[in-house]
Scaffold this motif. Sequence first.
Motif, short mmCIF file in Angstrom:
data_model
loop_
_atom_site.label_atom_id
_atom_site.label_comp_id
_atom_site.label_asym_id
_atom_site.label_seq_id
_atom_site.Cartn_x
_atom_site.Cartn_y
_atom_site.Cartn_z
N SER A 110 0.80 -1.23 0.00
CA SER A 110 0.00 0.00 0.00
C SER A 110 0.82 1.27 0.00
N PRO A 111 1.96 1.37 0.71
CA PRO A 111 2.74 2.60 0.64
C PRO A 111 3.27 2.89 -0.75
N HIS A 112 3.51 1.83 -1.57
CA HIS A 112 4.00 2.05 -2.92
C HIS A 112 2.86 2.41 -3.87
N ARG A 113 1.68 1.84 -3.62
CA ARG A 113 0.55 2.13 -4.50
C ARG A 113 -0.02 3.52 -4.24
N ARG A 114 0.09 3.99 -3.02
CA ARG A 114 -0.53 5.27 -2.70
C ARG A 114 0.05 6.43 -3.51
N PRO A 115 1.37 6.59 -3.62
CA PRO A 115 1.89 7.68 -4.46
C PRO A 115 1.49 7.53 -5.92
N LEU A 116 1.43 6.28 -6.43
CA LEU A 116 1.02 6.07 -7.81
C LEU A 116 -0.40 6.54 -8.04
N MET A 117 -1.31 6.22 -7.14
CA MET A 117 -2.70 6.67 -7.27
C MET A 117 -2.80 8.18 -7.14
N GLN A 118 -2.01 8.76 -6.28
CA GLN A 118 -2.02 10.22 -6.13
C GLN A 118 -1.53 10.91 -7.40
N ARG A 119 -0.46 10.37 -8.01
CA ARG A 119 0.04 10.96 -9.25
C ARG A 119 -0.99 10.82 -10.37
N PHE A 120 -1.68 9.68 -10.40
CA PHE A 120 -2.71 9.49 -11.42
C PHE A 120 -3.86 10.47 -11.23
N ALA A 121 -4.25 10.68 -9.97
CA ALA A 121 -5.34 11.62 -9.68
C ALA A 121 -4.95 13.04 -10.06
N ARG A 122 -3.70 13.42 -9.72
CA ARG A 122 -3.25 14.77 -10.08
C ARG A 122 -3.12 14.93 -11.59
N GLY A 123 -2.67 13.88 -12.27
CA GLY A 123 -2.50 13.97 -13.72
C GLY A 123 -3.82 14.02 -14.47
N SER A 124 -4.83 13.36 -13.96
CA SER A 124 -6.13 13.32 -14.65
C SER A 124 -7.04 14.48 -14.26
N GLU A 125 -6.65 15.25 -13.26
CA GLU A 125 -7.51 16.35 -12.80
C GLU A 125 -7.79 17.38 -13.90
N PRO A 126 -6.80 17.85 -14.68
CA PRO A 126 -7.12 18.81 -15.74
C PRO A 126 -8.11 18.27 -16.76
N TYR A 127 -7.98 16.96 -17.09
CA TYR A 127 -8.89 16.37 -18.06
C TYR A 127 -10.31 16.29 -17.52
#
Length: 310
Positions: free
Chosen positions: A10-27
């Motif tokens: 979970s500690p490794h997946r959490r930053p990945l999900m956060q980056r995905f959320a930040r990257g998809s926010e403009p779209y």
Amino acid sequence: MATTVIAEQSPHRRPLMQRFARGSEPYLYSAPALILIVTVMLVPLVVGISYAFRDVQILNPFSGGFIGLDHFRALAEDRAFLGALRNTVWWTGASVLLQFVFGLILALLLDKPFTGRGIAQALVFLPWAVPTFLTGLNWAWLFNPVIGPLPHWLHALGILSEPNNILSDPALAMWGPIIANVWWGIPFFAITLLAALQAIPRDLYEAASIDGAGPVQRFLSITLPFLAPTIAITILLRTVWISNFADLIVVMTKGGPADRTQIVASYIFTQAFTRLDFGYASAIAMVLLVLLLVYSMLIVVLRQTLLNKD
């Protein structure tokens, strides 16, 4: 054991999900606009292209079937379409050239300070605010010898042998919509070129004057190179717009007399809304779209080539 593995991952997946959320926010923010563009522009475009390969006739309840390239084969033998294609080149070339020349002259005049320049600018830009339907109707009246003065003025100048309506003369009819289009479209070139002129540093003109350069030399060495990018874009836009611009022709001549003023855009209008053959009209529109895309690409490539040489 499974709980331990999940806790370790979970500690490794959490930053990945956060980056995905930040990257998809403009779209996500732009999604409503993108959905609207797709719905309003792309869907009708795809449907219109599909009509070109189908027999779509409004008054024929048995139409709508797939016919392949039959419309395009008919276009290759359609003399009216080939004549409209030639008329489109003449209509577009003359309109763009005259609009550019008069628009450039007006922009150069309005760039100089003089008393009442604000009023002059408002008057110059006024034709752009007139609806095209009203513009065509007014010019049709002006060319009518019963109620309009133009035929009588042209006869007095010796241009016409008699004060006749040029819109009914197959040899002169195209000049009526061209003149109306030039009057209506000059403000576009005047506005854009005036904005580009006002962005040119005045120090360049002062330095050229000190070096002894005359007005023509200053125009060729300073004004024209600075205006070149704007000229290229405006001519490209106006060429595409005028090629698709059938309002004045439909109002003033309806493509007549004897199809002498029929352009591709007005021919599409005739096929779709007079003969109610939307399939054939879509095939004509598709050919026009391809031709304009080729023209636009050639202009862009030519402009990039010139910029790379500089």
